[in-house]
Each structure stands twice: as C-alpha cells, then as structure tokens.
Design a protein around this motif. Structure first.
Motif, PDB file in Angstrom:
ATOM      1  N   ASP A  62       0.829  -1.206   0.000  1.00  0.00           N
ATOM      2  CA  ASP A  62       0.000   0.000   0.000  1.00  0.00           C
ATOM      3  C   ASP A  62       0.861   1.252   0.000  1.00  0.00           C
ATOM      4  O   ASP A  62       2.057   1.212   0.338  1.00  0.00           O
ATOM      5  N   THR A  63       0.236   2.374  -0.344  1.00  0.00           N
ATOM      6  CA  THR A  63       0.874   3.697  -0.235  1.00  0.00           C
ATOM      7  C   THR A  63       0.256   4.427   0.955  1.00  0.00           C
ATOM      8  O   THR A  63      -0.962   4.373   1.151  1.00  0.00           O
TER       9      THR A  63
ATOM     10  N   THR B  59       0.185   8.107   3.445  1.00  0.00           N
ATOM     11  CA  THR B  59       0.504   9.529   3.576  1.00  0.00           C
ATOM     12  C   THR B  59       0.361   9.922   5.039  1.00  0.00           C
ATOM     13  O   THR B  59      -0.695   9.737   5.642  1.00  0.00           O
TER      14      THR B  59
ATOM     15  N   LYS C 238      13.155  13.457  -1.835  1.00  0.00           N
ATOM     16  CA  LYS C 238      12.855  12.065  -2.157  1.00  0.00           C
ATOM     17  C   LYS C 238      14.041  11.184  -1.803  1.00  0.00           C
ATOM     18  O   LYS C 238      15.207  11.544  -2.022  1.00  0.00           O
TER      19      LYS C 238
ATOM     20  N   ARG D  95      11.618   5.040  -1.783  1.00  0.00           N
ATOM     21  CA  ARG D  95      10.153   5.018  -1.789  1.00  0.00           C
ATOM     22  C   ARG D  95       9.549   6.104  -0.886  1.00  0.00           C
ATOM     23  O   ARG D  95       8.327   6.228  -0.817  1.00  0.00           O
TER      24      ARG D  95
ATOM     25  N   SER E 259       9.063  10.117   0.248  1.00  0.00           N
ATOM     26  CA  SER E 259       9.156  11.489  -0.244  1.00  0.00           C
ATOM     27  C   SER E 259       8.407  12.397   0.724  1.00  0.00           C
ATOM     28  O   SER E 259       7.513  11.959   1.455  1.00  0.00           O
TER      29      SER E 259
ATOM     30  N   ASN F 295       5.185  10.737   2.310  1.00  0.00           N
ATOM     31  CA  ASN F 295       4.601   9.644   1.541  1.00  0.00           C
ATOM     32  C   ASN F 295       5.537   8.452   1.516  1.00  0.00           C
ATOM     33  O   ASN F 295       6.756   8.610   1.360  1.00  0.00           O
ATOM     34  N   ILE F 296       4.963   7.278   1.650  1.00  0.00           N
ATOM     35  CA  ILE F 296       5.724   6.047   1.490  1.00  0.00           C
ATOM     36  C   ILE F 296       4.956   5.188   0.488  1.00  0.00           C
ATOM     37  O   ILE F 296       3.794   4.839   0.719  1.00  0.00           O
ATOM     38  N   THR F 297       5.584   4.876  -0.633  1.00  0.00           N
ATOM     39  CA  THR F 297       4.943   4.047  -1.645  1.00  0.00           C
ATOM     40  C   THR F 297       5.434   2.607  -1.527  1.00  0.00           C
ATOM     41  O   THR F 297       6.498   2.341  -0.952  1.00  0.00           O
ATOM     42  N   ALA F 298       4.631   1.671  -2.050  1.00  0.00           N
ATOM     43  CA  ALA F 298       4.993   0.247  -2.052  1.00  0.00           C
ATOM     44  C   ALA F 298       5.549  -0.178  -0.707  1.00  0.00           C
ATOM     45  O   ALA F 298       6.676  -0.694  -0.609  1.00  0.00           O
ATOM     46  N   THR F 299       4.770   0.039   0.352  1.00  0.00           N
ATOM     47  CA  THR F 299       5.259  -0.195   1.715  1.00  0.00           C
ATOM     48  C   THR F 299       5.738  -1.625   1.914  1.00  0.00           C
ATOM     49  O   THR F 299       5.229  -2.580   1.305  1.00  0.00           O
TER      50      THR F 299
ATOM     51  N   ASP G 107       9.119  -0.954   6.916  1.00  0.00           N
ATOM     52  CA  ASP G 107       8.717   0.440   7.105  1.00  0.00           C
ATOM     53  C   ASP G 107       7.947   0.626   8.406  1.00  0.00           C
ATOM     54  O   ASP G 107       7.673   1.764   8.802  1.00  0.00           O
TER      55      ASP G 107
END
Lengths: 112, 111
Positions: A17-18, A20, A57, A60, A62, A75-79, A83
């Motif tokens: 998941d992503t 915020t 950034k 993953r 930013s 933001n953390i993408t592709a957790t 993490d």
C-alpha cells in the motif's frame, strides 16, 4: 508556544500500500521541518525541509512542505514490513529555546 | 565514527536517589540537547547547550541539571529522582544545520 500535530496517530496497512502521513505546525520564526523514523531505538533522520513546494525524495519515501498552509506530508509508496515504525515530525524554530519541537508521532504498522 | 554515545543503556533508581546520564559526541558539534520521551509521546526538550560553558533550559527542565565543560560531553544530572522521571532519555547534537543526530537512549525507571 510552538506546536506540532501529526495525524493519524496510528495506521495499519498491508504491504504494497501507499501511505501519507500528515504534520501541521504553529511555530515562531520557522527555520526547518524534519522527519525522523524511530524503530524502538533512537530517531534516525529522514528529511529536512525548508522551502515550500520542493519535494525531497529518498527511494520510496518522499516529503513536501507547504509554508503557507503550515503543513508537511510524508509519503511512502509500495510499503514493506521494514517500514513499520513511529514517524516523528519536528520543527526547528528561531523563537525561544533552541531545539526541536516534536509531534507525538504516527505509529505505522505494515502487515504482510 | 561513533557519533553520539550514551551511558548507561538502562538504569533503575529508587525514589530520592541521584544519578548522571552521560553523553559524548565525536562530531565536533557545538549544539547539544537532552530530550525525554514518554510512551505515546514525542520527544520533549529538557536542556540544551550552544557551546562549551553555555547551557539553557528547554521545555521540561525541573528536576534536572546539566553542565558543558567540553565540546564533546554533555552530562545530565538527576537529583532526588521521582517516579515522574521514569522515561527514555535521548541526547542529540547538531552542527550548523537543523538536523540533529541522536544517541541510542537511556531507559530509566524510578521506583
């Protein structure tokens, strides 16, 4: 008195998941906003933001700062499960005592 | 490069006892800080120093004292320990930028 408010205080998501994370602040003589990651030990530095609209950034992760609306997002993408941690937002101001004013943190849990 | 080191890692004190938490940094930073972190809370500033011989109070200084005789060392003294001082204590330092580097912390319990 300087104030930093983070939301949400806790968040559980699934791997991939992503997310915020939010941080709003009210400080005197803003100098910078910092994000730290804390995994049961000392906080480790992630980003320092001083200018509005410029995204920082790292892989993953930013972050961006809005000095007009007095907030920042991380933001953390592709957790990943690694993490999972407490993410702390802090502000360095030029008024009063030197030192960082911290929010309470967002406790992020990534489920496999 | 050791960065910021703290001793001890853990300590249990009885009410009324005193102790000193040690902090040393090897980055030649002028600025040093002591924070405490209670469960579910962010870090709160206890004392800070902008250079050797100069110290000042932070947000929660009551019950603590500090000294800064050298650039490297910034010990925190607890006099007459109270249960309210049960916490995790972090020492930090920085150079000219805002970014602070933290030590590993001392977990203190006062019973």
């Amino acid at each position: 008195e300087d104030k930093v408010v983070q939301s949400p205080l806790s968040l559980v998501v699934h791997e991939g998941d992503t997310v915020t994370l939010n941080c709003s602040y009210e400080v005197t003589n803003f100098r910078s906003l910092l994000w730290y990651k804390q995994e049961k030990k000392a906080p480790t530095f992630l980003f320092m933001l001083t200018s509005s609209g410029i995204e920082k950034k790292s892989g993953r992760l930013s972050s961006i700062l809005d000095k007009k609306e007095l907030f920042s997002i991380l933001n953390i993408t592709a957790t990943q499960t690694g993490d999972s941690a407490i993410y702390l937002c802090a502000v360095h101001s030029g008024g009063g005592a030197d030192g960082l004013t911290f929010g309470k943190g967002t406790h992020l849990i990534i489920q496999p | 490069n050791a960065g910021v080191t703290q001793t001890p890692k853990f300590r249990i004190l009885k009410i009324g006892q005193s102790m000193t938490l040690q902090c040393t940094q090897d980055m030649n930073h002028n600025y040093m800080y002591w924070y405490r972190q209670d469960p579910g809370m962010g870090l709160k500033l206890i004392y800070y120093s902008v250079g050797a011989g100069i110290t000042d109070k932070g947000e929660v200084p009551n019950g603590y004292n500090v000294s800064r005789s050298t650039t490297e060392d910034f010990p925190l003294r607890l006099e007459l320990a109270a249960p309210s001082q049960t916490s995790v204590y972090f020492c930090a330092s920085r150079g000219t930028a805002s970014e602070q580097y933290f030590g590993p912390g001392t977990r203190l319990t006062v019973t």
